[in-house]
Write a protein that holds these residues in place. Structure first.
Motif, PDB file in Angstrom:
ATOM      1  N   PRO A 147     -21.316  80.800   3.635  1.00 53.03           N
ATOM      2  CA  PRO A 147     -21.220  79.494   2.298  1.00 53.03           C
ATOM      3  C   PRO A 147     -19.758  79.054   2.199  1.00 53.03           C
ATOM      4  O   PRO A 147     -19.264  79.784   1.967  1.00 53.03           O
ATOM      5  CB  PRO A 147     -22.223  79.946   1.292  1.00 53.03           C
ATOM      6  CG  PRO A 147     -23.304  81.415   1.361  1.00 53.03           C
ATOM      7  CD  PRO A 147     -21.800  81.884   2.870  1.00 53.03           C
ATOM      8  N   ILE A 148     -19.734  77.921   1.558  1.00 55.00           N
ATOM      9  CA  ILE A 148     -17.728  77.637   0.846  1.00 55.00           C
ATOM     10  C   ILE A 148     -17.704  78.532   0.160  1.00 55.00           C
ATOM     11  O   ILE A 148     -16.321  78.977   0.235  1.00 55.00           O
ATOM     12  CB  ILE A 148     -17.880  77.030   0.593  1.00 55.00           C
ATOM     13  CG1 ILE A 148     -18.958  75.081   1.123  1.00 55.00           C
ATOM     14  CG2 ILE A 148     -16.905  75.717   0.181  1.00 55.00           C
ATOM     15  CD1 ILE A 148     -19.215  73.838   0.676  1.00 55.00           C
ATOM     16  N   GLU A 149     -18.029  79.089  -0.772  1.00 56.40           N
ATOM     17  CA  GLU A 149     -17.580  79.314  -1.872  1.00 56.40           C
ATOM     18  C   GLU A 149     -17.351  81.500  -1.086  1.00 56.40           C
ATOM     19  O   GLU A 149     -16.672  81.734  -1.330  1.00 56.40           O
ATOM     20  CB  GLU A 149     -18.816  80.205  -2.465  1.00 56.40           C
ATOM     21  CG  GLU A 149     -18.207  81.284  -4.075  1.00 56.40           C
ATOM     22  CD  GLU A 149     -19.409  80.996  -5.416  1.00 56.40           C
ATOM     23  OE1 GLU A 149     -18.810  81.671  -6.323  1.00 56.40           O
ATOM     24  OE2 GLU A 149     -20.192  80.769  -4.988  1.00 56.40           O
ATOM     25  N   GLN A 171      -9.213  73.784  -2.105  1.00 60.22           N
ATOM     26  CA  GLN A 171     -10.172  74.033  -3.481  1.00 60.22           C
ATOM     27  C   GLN A 171     -10.655  72.937  -4.058  1.00 60.22           C
ATOM     28  O   GLN A 171     -11.278  72.577  -4.284  1.00 60.22           O
ATOM     29  CB  GLN A 171      -9.333  74.601  -4.092  1.00 60.22           C
ATOM     30  CG  GLN A 171      -9.715  76.825  -2.880  1.00 60.22           C
ATOM     31  CD  GLN A 171      -8.641  77.454  -4.199  1.00 60.22           C
ATOM     32  OE1 GLN A 171      -7.401  77.241  -4.990  1.00 60.22           O
ATOM     33  NE2 GLN A 171      -9.756  78.838  -4.362  1.00 60.22           N
ATOM     34  N   GLN A 172      -9.206  72.027  -4.273  1.00 62.35           N
ATOM     35  CA  GLN A 172      -9.614  70.804  -5.125  1.00 62.35           C
ATOM     36  C   GLN A 172     -10.466  69.596  -4.132  1.00 62.35           C
ATOM     37  O   GLN A 172     -11.432  68.627  -5.319  1.00 62.35           O
ATOM     38  CB  GLN A 172      -7.821  69.616  -5.240  1.00 62.35           C
ATOM     39  CG  GLN A 172      -7.298  71.208  -6.278  1.00 62.35           C
ATOM     40  CD  GLN A 172      -5.921  70.667  -6.822  1.00 62.35           C
ATOM     41  OE1 GLN A 172      -5.643  69.687  -5.668  1.00 62.35           O
ATOM     42  NE2 GLN A 172      -4.999  71.161  -6.598  1.00 62.35           N
ATOM     43  N   LEU A 173     -10.257  69.579  -2.658  1.00 63.46           N
ATOM     44  CA  LEU A 173     -10.808  68.577  -2.301  1.00 63.46           C
ATOM     45  C   LEU A 173     -12.621  68.503  -2.450  1.00 63.46           C
ATOM     46  O   LEU A 173     -13.245  67.790  -2.242  1.00 63.46           O
ATOM     47  CB  LEU A 173     -10.244  68.968  -0.683  1.00 63.46           C
ATOM     48  CG  LEU A 173     -11.424  67.400   0.178  1.00 63.46           C
ATOM     49  CD1 LEU A 173     -10.849  66.065  -0.319  1.00 63.46           C
ATOM     50  CD2 LEU A 173     -10.732  68.199   1.472  1.00 63.46           C
ATOM     51  N   LEU A 174     -12.764  70.428  -2.457  1.00 68.80           N
ATOM     52  CA  LEU A 174     -13.902  70.535  -2.081  1.00 68.80           C
ATOM     53  C   LEU A 174     -15.092  70.938  -3.392  1.00 68.80           C
ATOM     54  O   LEU A 174     -16.184  71.517  -3.857  1.00 68.80           O
ATOM     55  CB  LEU A 174     -14.364  72.259  -1.564  1.00 68.80           C
ATOM     56  CG  LEU A 174     -13.450  72.045  -0.109  1.00 68.80           C
ATOM     57  CD1 LEU A 174     -13.339  74.174   0.466  1.00 68.80           C
ATOM     58  CD2 LEU A 174     -14.178  72.087   0.690  1.00 68.80           C
ATOM     59  N   HIS A 175     -13.835  70.711  -4.378  1.00 68.21           N
ATOM     60  CA  HIS A 175     -14.646  70.511  -6.196  1.00 68.21           C
ATOM     61  C   HIS A 175     -15.117  69.333  -6.358  1.00 68.21           C
ATOM     62  O   HIS A 175     -14.368  68.262  -6.289  1.00 68.21           O
ATOM     63  CB  HIS A 175     -12.950  71.418  -6.909  1.00 68.21           C
ATOM     64  CG  HIS A 175     -13.772  71.870  -7.951  1.00 68.21           C
ATOM     65  ND1 HIS A 175     -14.319  71.087  -8.964  1.00 68.21           N
ATOM     66  CD2 HIS A 175     -14.537  72.785  -8.559  1.00 68.21           C
ATOM     67  CE1 HIS A 175     -14.509  71.067  -9.844  1.00 68.21           C
ATOM     68  NE2 HIS A 175     -15.131  72.654 -10.362  1.00 68.21           N
ATOM     69  N   ASP A 176     -16.042  69.628  -6.275  1.00 68.25           N
ATOM     70  CA  ASP A 176     -17.005  68.262  -6.837  1.00 68.25           C
ATOM     71  C   ASP A 176     -16.456  68.485  -8.548  1.00 68.25           C
ATOM     72  O   ASP A 176     -17.151  69.078  -9.208  1.00 68.25           O
ATOM     73  CB  ASP A 176     -18.327  68.212  -6.980  1.00 68.25           C
ATOM     74  CG  ASP A 176     -19.420  66.654  -7.149  1.00 68.25           C
ATOM     75  OD1 ASP A 176     -19.138  66.374  -8.240  1.00 68.25           O
ATOM     76  OD2 ASP A 176     -19.879  66.853  -5.906  1.00 68.25           O
ATOM     77  N   ASP A 177     -15.884  66.916  -9.145  1.00 68.08           N
ATOM     78  CA  ASP A 177     -15.610  67.090 -10.594  1.00 68.08           C
ATOM     79  C   ASP A 177     -16.761  66.901 -11.698  1.00 68.08           C
ATOM     80  O   ASP A 177     -16.601  66.999 -12.104  1.00 68.08           O
ATOM     81  CB  ASP A 177     -14.509  65.874 -11.267  1.00 68.08           C
ATOM     82  CG  ASP A 177     -13.407  66.161  -9.976  1.00 68.08           C
ATOM     83  OD1 ASP A 177     -12.801  67.469 -10.262  1.00 68.08           O
ATOM     84  OD2 ASP A 177     -12.519  65.741  -9.857  1.00 68.08           O
ATOM     85  N   GLU A 178     -18.030  66.154 -11.078  1.00 66.89           N
ATOM     86  CA  GLU A 178     -19.129  66.024 -11.520  1.00 66.89           C
ATOM     87  C   GLU A 178     -19.715  66.868 -11.671  1.00 66.89           C
ATOM     88  O   GLU A 178     -20.526  67.101 -12.953  1.00 66.89           O
ATOM     89  CB  GLU A 178     -19.289  64.204 -10.842  1.00 66.89           C
ATOM     90  CG  GLU A 178     -18.904  62.715 -10.791  1.00 66.89           C
ATOM     91  CD  GLU A 178     -19.688  61.531 -10.158  1.00 66.89           C
ATOM     92  OE1 GLU A 178     -20.522  62.035  -9.681  1.00 66.89           O
ATOM     93  OE2 GLU A 178     -19.264  60.844 -10.014  1.00 66.89           O
ATOM     94  N   GLY A 180     -18.917  70.143 -10.642  1.00 71.39           N
ATOM     95  CA  GLY A 180     -18.955  71.590 -10.565  1.00 71.39           C
ATOM     96  C   GLY A 180     -18.757  72.069  -9.781  1.00 71.39           C
ATOM     97  O   GLY A 180     -18.220  73.472  -9.808  1.00 71.39           O
ATOM     98  N   GLU A 181     -19.380  71.618  -8.531  1.00 76.68           N
ATOM     99  CA  GLU A 181     -19.707  72.607  -7.779  1.00 76.68           C
ATOM    100  C   GLU A 181     -18.795  72.492  -6.464  1.00 76.68           C
ATOM    101  O   GLU A 181     -18.940  71.417  -6.522  1.00 76.68           O
ATOM    102  CB  GLU A 181     -21.410  72.374  -7.589  1.00 76.68           C
ATOM    103  CG  GLU A 181     -22.389  72.297  -8.400  1.00 76.68           C
ATOM    104  CD  GLU A 181     -23.952  71.985  -7.738  1.00 76.68           C
ATOM    105  OE1 GLU A 181     -23.863  71.426  -6.920  1.00 76.68           O
ATOM    106  OE2 GLU A 181     -24.550  71.796  -8.332  1.00 76.68           O
ATOM    107  N   LEU A 182     -18.918  73.710  -5.550  1.00 76.21           N
ATOM    108  CA  LEU A 182     -18.202  73.260  -3.919  1.00 76.21           C
ATOM    109  C   LEU A 182     -19.182  72.163  -3.495  1.00 76.21           C
ATOM    110  O   LEU A 182     -20.388  72.941  -3.481  1.00 76.21           O
ATOM    111  CB  LEU A 182     -18.112  74.720  -3.764  1.00 76.21           C
ATOM    112  CG  LEU A 182     -16.845  75.506  -4.967  1.00 76.21           C
ATOM    113  CD1 LEU A 182     -17.234  77.040  -4.059  1.00 76.21           C
ATOM    114  CD2 LEU A 182     -15.771  74.991  -4.442  1.00 76.21           C
TER     115      LEU A 182
END
Length: 226
Positions: A147-149, A171-178, A180-182
């Motif tokens: 898994p990503i995490e 990490q920033q690219l994989l983080h969904d701002d809306e 908060g999930e990867l």
């Protein structure tokens, strides 16, 4: 370990992994604020970064008596890929350097030249991070995809290997701002078009397949190494 086990892969597998690395590297480059022209070079380097392994596999298959320490032998593939790209493909030096140095580690423990820190070209640093992440999140014959995490956690434990600025961009690219999930990013339509120019059909960054033109008989790569 069974002989050749690390080098047994098909052209399709090479292309599929290379495409994922290329797409992710392009987006990490964007995240870092790199020019579009530089990010397009990352596409070519990403697709071709392991082309030297094909030469290695063919050489070992031709010499049935060859007994080697596979891990040591496979470390030749960045140099072989560089040589192939420069002499037969006539690809620009800066793209070839990305391939040549994509296994160098930030702390100097990588190969083939034990470069460290800022001596490693930024393009190679981007490929290093994206190559490892894609490999960890791909299913292999000996394990399921992480898994990503979990993949990021494993990379954090080896952070000495990576340019931290590049890793943080991933990490920033994989983080969904809306939410908060990867999550793995989707390839924008225009990026898929860029990748198709190099002989590959659509495939999303997260591995959802369209149609690949990168079968074992694909003439673009086959002609380069014959």
């Amino acid at each position: 370990m069974q002989r050749n086990s690390l080098l047994k892969f098909t052209m399709t597998e090479h292309y599929e992994h290379g495409m994922k690395v290329a797409a992710l590297a392009y987006q990490v480059g964007e995240q870092l604020g790199m020019p579009v022209s530089f990010c397009k070079k990352l596409i070519i380097a990403g697709i071709m970064h392991d082309v030297g392994k094909i030469s290695l596999q063919e050489e070992m298959d031709e010499d049935k008596s060859l007994i080697v320490e596979e891990m040591g032998y496979i470390r030749q593939h960045p140099q072989l890929g560089y040589n192939l790209m420069r002499t037969r493909m006539r690809i620009s030096e800066d793209i070839c350097d990305m391939v040549l140095y994509h296994h160098e580690n930030w702390d100097g423990s990588g190969y083939p030249f034990n470069l460290e820190g800022s001596n490693i070209p930024i393009g190679a640093c981007i490929l290093r991070v994206c190559d490892v992440f894609c490999a960890l999140t791909e299913k292999r014959s000996y394990r399921d995809a992480y898994p990503i995490e979990k993949a990021l956690d494993m990379m954090i434990h080896e952070i000495k290997n990576y340019n931290v600025r590049v890793f943080m961009a991933l990490q920033q690219l994989l983080h969904d701002d809306e939410t908060g999930e990867l999550r793995l990013p989707e390839c924008p339509v225009e990026l898929r078009g860029e990748i198709r120019q190099y002989g590959i059909e659509e495939k999303t960054c997260n591995g959802n397949e369209g149609h690949s033109a990168a079968g074992d008989g694909n003439p673009r790569l086959r002609n380069w190494i014959d």
